[in-house]
Motif scaffolding. Structure first.
Motif, PDB file in Angstrom:
ATOM      1  N   THR A 102      90.811  34.329 -33.180  1.00  0.00           N
ATOM      2  CA  THR A 102      91.839  33.290 -33.081  1.00  0.00           C
ATOM      3  C   THR A 102      93.130  33.758 -33.739  1.00  0.00           C
ATOM      4  OG1 THR A 102      90.154  31.556 -33.098  1.00  0.00           O
ATOM      5  CG2 THR A 102      92.395  30.897 -33.641  1.00  0.00           C
ATOM      6  N   PHE A 103      92.990  34.430 -34.884  1.00  0.00           N
ATOM      7  CA  PHE A 103      94.172  34.959 -35.576  1.00  0.00           C
ATOM      8  C   PHE A 103      94.874  36.012 -34.718  1.00  0.00           C
ATOM      9  CE2 PHE A 103      95.874  38.494 -38.112  1.00  0.00           C
ATOM     10  CZ  PHE A 103      96.941  37.846 -38.711  1.00  0.00           C
ATOM     11  N   TYR A 104      94.100  36.924 -34.145  1.00  0.00           N
ATOM     12  CA  TYR A 104      94.711  38.008 -33.373  1.00  0.00           C
ATOM     13  C   TYR A 104      95.395  37.501 -32.109  1.00  0.00           C
ATOM     14  CZ  TYR A 104      92.297  41.213 -36.490  1.00  0.00           C
ATOM     15  OH  TYR A 104      91.871  41.891 -37.614  1.00  0.00           O
ATOM     16  N   ARG A 105      94.814  36.495 -31.476  1.00  0.00           N
ATOM     17  CA  ARG A 105      95.442  35.959 -30.267  1.00  0.00           C
ATOM     18  C   ARG A 105      96.748  35.232 -30.613  1.00  0.00           C
ATOM     19  NH1 ARG A 105      92.947  30.444 -29.202  1.00  0.00           N
ATOM     20  NH2 ARG A 105      93.165  30.739 -26.972  1.00  0.00           N
ATOM     21  N   THR A 106      96.760  34.549 -31.762  1.00  0.00           N
ATOM     22  CA  THR A 106      97.991  33.889 -32.204  1.00  0.00           C
ATOM     23  C   THR A 106      99.048  34.915 -32.571  1.00  0.00           C
ATOM     24  OG1 THR A 106      96.635  32.081 -33.088  1.00  0.00           O
ATOM     25  CG2 THR A 106      98.932  32.144 -33.755  1.00  0.00           C
ATOM     26  N   LEU A 107      98.630  36.012 -33.210  1.00  0.00           N
ATOM     27  CA  LEU A 107      99.557  37.085 -33.560  1.00  0.00           C
ATOM     28  C   LEU A 107     100.187  37.687 -32.308  1.00  0.00           C
ATOM     29  CD1 LEU A 107     100.815  39.005 -35.649  1.00  0.00           C
ATOM     30  CD2 LEU A 107      98.757  40.437 -35.444  1.00  0.00           C
ATOM     31  N   GLN A 108      99.377  37.898 -31.290  1.00  0.00           N
ATOM     32  CA  GLN A 108      99.900  38.401 -30.017  1.00  0.00           C
ATOM     33  C   GLN A 108     100.926  37.436 -29.432  1.00  0.00           C
ATOM     34  OE1 GLN A 108      96.852  39.634 -27.131  1.00  0.00           O
ATOM     35  NE2 GLN A 108      95.464  40.089 -28.831  1.00  0.00           N
ATOM     36  N   GLY A 109     100.608  36.139 -29.506  1.00  0.00           N
ATOM     37  CA  GLY A 109     101.526  35.130 -28.977  1.00  0.00           C
ATOM     38  C   GLY A 109     102.843  35.119 -29.716  1.00  0.00           C
ATOM     39  N   LEU A 135     105.361  31.123 -21.332  1.00  0.00           N
ATOM     40  CA  LEU A 135     104.704  32.407 -21.065  1.00  0.00           C
ATOM     41  C   LEU A 135     103.849  32.872 -22.247  1.00  0.00           C
ATOM     42  CD1 LEU A 135     107.572  34.356 -19.229  1.00  0.00           C
ATOM     43  CD2 LEU A 135     105.537  33.286 -18.224  1.00  0.00           C
ATOM     44  N   SER A 136     104.351  32.694 -23.459  1.00  0.00           N
ATOM     45  CA  SER A 136     103.570  33.109 -24.629  1.00  0.00           C
ATOM     46  C   SER A 136     102.344  32.212 -24.809  1.00  0.00           C
ATOM     47  CB  SER A 136     104.432  33.105 -25.892  1.00  0.00           C
ATOM     48  OG  SER A 136     104.940  31.817 -26.168  1.00  0.00           O
ATOM     49  N   TYR A 137     102.485  30.917 -24.519  1.00  0.00           N
ATOM     50  CA  TYR A 137     101.340  30.010 -24.572  1.00  0.00           C
ATOM     51  C   TYR A 137     100.305  30.400 -23.519  1.00  0.00           C
ATOM     52  CZ  TYR A 137     103.390  26.529 -27.760  1.00  0.00           C
ATOM     53  OH  TYR A 137     103.901  25.876 -28.858  1.00  0.00           O
ATOM     54  N   PHE A 138     100.775  30.802 -22.337  1.00  0.00           N
ATOM     55  CA  PHE A 138      99.865  31.218 -21.271  1.00  0.00           C
ATOM     56  C   PHE A 138      99.076  32.453 -21.707  1.00  0.00           C
ATOM     57  CE2 PHE A 138      98.953  33.775 -17.460  1.00  0.00           C
ATOM     58  CZ  PHE A 138      98.179  32.871 -16.741  1.00  0.00           C
ATOM     59  N   HIS A 139      99.767  33.370 -22.357  1.00  0.00           N
ATOM     60  CA  HIS A 139      99.086  34.586 -22.831  1.00  0.00           C
ATOM     61  C   HIS A 139      97.996  34.229 -23.836  1.00  0.00           C
ATOM     62  CE1 HIS A 139      98.556  38.776 -24.053  1.00  0.00           C
ATOM     63  NE2 HIS A 139      98.526  38.310 -25.294  1.00  0.00           N
ATOM     64  N   VAL A 140      98.344  33.367 -24.805  1.00  0.00           N
ATOM     65  CA  VAL A 140      97.386  33.008 -25.850  1.00  0.00           C
ATOM     66  C   VAL A 140      96.217  32.207 -25.288  1.00  0.00           C
ATOM     67  CG1 VAL A 140      97.068  31.634 -27.951  1.00  0.00           C
ATOM     68  CG2 VAL A 140      99.069  33.103 -27.713  1.00  0.00           C
ATOM     69  N   ALA A 141      96.524  31.227 -24.437  1.00  0.00           N
ATOM     70  CA  ALA A 141      95.493  30.311 -23.953  1.00  0.00           C
ATOM     71  C   ALA A 141      94.600  30.925 -22.887  1.00  0.00           C
ATOM     72  CB  ALA A 141      96.146  29.042 -23.402  1.00  0.00           C
ATOM     73  N   VAL A 142      95.159  31.796 -22.042  1.00  0.00           N
ATOM     74  CA  VAL A 142      94.405  32.281 -20.882  1.00  0.00           C
ATOM     75  C   VAL A 142      94.173  33.791 -20.925  1.00  0.00           C
ATOM     76  CG1 VAL A 142      94.338  32.409 -18.366  1.00  0.00           C
ATOM     77  CG2 VAL A 142      95.318  30.391 -19.479  1.00  0.00           C
ATOM     78  N   ILE A 143      95.235  34.570 -20.983  1.00  0.00           N
ATOM     79  CA  ILE A 143      95.110  36.026 -20.863  1.00  0.00           C
ATOM     80  C   ILE A 143      94.204  36.612 -21.938  1.00  0.00           C
ATOM     81  CG2 ILE A 143      96.350  38.226 -20.882  1.00  0.00           C
ATOM     82  CD1 ILE A 143      96.839  36.517 -18.397  1.00  0.00           C
TER      83      ILE A 143
END
Length: 466
Positions: free
Chosen positions: A394-401, A427-435
């Protein structure tokens, strides 16, 4: 007929048993208080916030929003990620109440001072003038009062939601009254910055008062030979060993808090640097309404969490996956339908609330409103991550976002202005939530379930065991 009657009686018996169960009534009452406070807070905050924005106008409202966002980037140092950890420890052993609350209190005080020192350095890397920096430091001084939020942790641990609701509602009422008075008396911008500090002060006073009230209520229920025991209203004990232990557990949460604040607030800071205060005002006005009209969805996800976790425990894989798809499908389509409705009325909604001075907010709002769908899908995904022990992901996906959001803002704000910032958010939310679900073998299964949920027939479903 007899079989049906027997099952009906059994169902009624189970319902009655549940409703009269002490634990259920305790947690239901606690949740009810918190939900009522949430609805009250959203309504009052929206009304007063819109009024303040209309009074200040886009430029001054933009300066105020920028100052709040800039301070928010560093508030993780004030909170120190202690909240959930202290609640956990209080639940384990309430006899350590004063030690835990007192240590956490002083750690937060130290963290608040650290925020002011960090800000003193950080403002030198901005284009702020002296007036803007003054607003920043006025608002930042409110972080000192956040130290009293340790009392909120005690209320959470003891399932005393009514006291949290009372304290927050009192602060909201008095704070909102002050803001209305400032508007009616044509107060300057700095007065509204001071009102933010007043909000924090009143909330701290409320927490202290209701903490003492809760302890007196507790004392009245104790055995007579210890009724005269002393309870400190403000727990000031500090234990070095406890502080080290708490910080050892909380440092990943501090990093996570910093990343989340960057993810959530960096857009307004960057807009101020690239386009100016008025652009921030237009953007902030759109974002606040966009978030406000979806206030019930976080409550919905939180209330669904226990059922979601139970779905993952079911041995039958088919039933378990079916329920997870239903969760995703329900949240996605409800958010989508609501987003489309809000999109359709967005012109009238923004003009009605803010007036023609904020007409530029309409196009920002039309884009930003769809980020909420992705935010809440991300919320359901977080439940899946936590249930499967992937909280580190969860931390890493938020960091990516956060990183992606900064990059996209740099590109899109230059090209498209404030609408570019809204697009960057989506777009950043899409990356975090889906990609991110498909970037790890551990979470790819969850991603497949989400994709399947999109084609799952949307209908009202009553969960039944096969």
């Amino acid at each position: 007929m007899n079989l049906i009657s027997s099952k009906t009686l059994q169902l009624k018996s189970k319902i009655y048993s549940l409703l009269t169960h002490t634990g259920f009534r305790k947690y239901f009452a606690n949740t009810s208080w918190l939900m009522a406070e949430k609805v009250f807070r959203t309504g009052v905050t929206l009304f007063v916030g819109v009024w303040v924005a209309r009074y200040l106008g886009p430029e001054q409202f933009g300066l105020l929003s920028y100052a709040q966002s800039f301070v928010a980037l560093f508030t993780a140092f004030a909170t120190l990620g202690l909240d959930g950890i202290v609640v956990r420890e209080l639940v384990k052993d309430e006899s350590r109440r004063e030690e835990l609350l007192g240590t956490a209190f002083w750690l937060k005080v130290i963290g608040s001072v650290a925020v002011l020192l960090i800000l003193a350095v950080a403002v030198n890397f901005t284009s702020n003038d002296k007036y803007t920096n003054m607003l920043v430091f006025i608002i930042a001084s409110a972080t000192i009062f956040q130290s009293f939020n340790v009392i909120d942790m005690y209320f959470q641990a003891k399932v005393l939601g009514k006291y949290i609701a009372f304290a927050n509602s009192l602060a909201l009422f008095l704070g909102s009254s002050v803001k209305v008075a400032l508007i009616l008396n044509h107060a300057p911008l700095e007065a509204f910055a001071l009102a933010v500090v007043f909000d924090g002060f009143i909330l701290a006073i409320g927490y202290v008062y209701f903490y003492g009230l809760s302890l007196r209520a507790k004392r009245s229920n104790l055995h007579s030979d210890i009724q005269n025991a002393k309870f400190s209203i403000i727990p000031l004990k500090f234990k070095r060993q406890t502080a080290v232990s708490l910080l050892k557990d909380s440092w990943p949460l501090i990093l996570s808090g910093i990343v989340i604040m960057i993810y959530m607030r960096i857009d307004q800071v960057m807009i101020k640097e690239m386009l100016g205060a008025e652009a921030v005002g237009q953007y902030a006005a759109a974002v606040r309404i966009s978030e406000a009209v979806f206030f019930l969805f976080p409550v919905m996800i939180n209330s669904m969490a226990p059922a979601f976790y139970n779905s993952l425990k079911i041995d039958n894989k088919t039933i378990s996956e079916k329920r997870i798809k239903i969760f995703y499908s329900t949240i996605f389509y409800l958010c989508l339908i609501w987003s489309i409705f809000i999109f359709i009325i967005s012109d009238k909604l923004i003009l009605l609330l803010y007036g023609h001075k904020f007409s530029e907010s309409i196009s920002i709002f039309k884009v930003h409103v769809f980020s909420n769908i992705l935010a809440f899908i991300g919320g359901v995904t977080n439940l899946w991550y936590l249930a499967n022990g992937y909280s580190n992901l969860t931390f890493y996906r938020t960091l990516q976002g956060a990183i992606l959001n900064i990059i996209l803002n740099c590109i899109l704000i230059n090209k498209l202005g404030t609408i570019g910032a809204a697009i960057a958010t989506v777009l950043s939310y899409f990356h975090v939530a889906v990609i991110t679900m498909f970037l790890s073998k551990k979470t790819r299964k969850n991603g497949n379930l989400f994709i399947l949920s999109l084609i799952y027939p949307f209908k009202v479903i009553t969960f039944k065991e096969s």
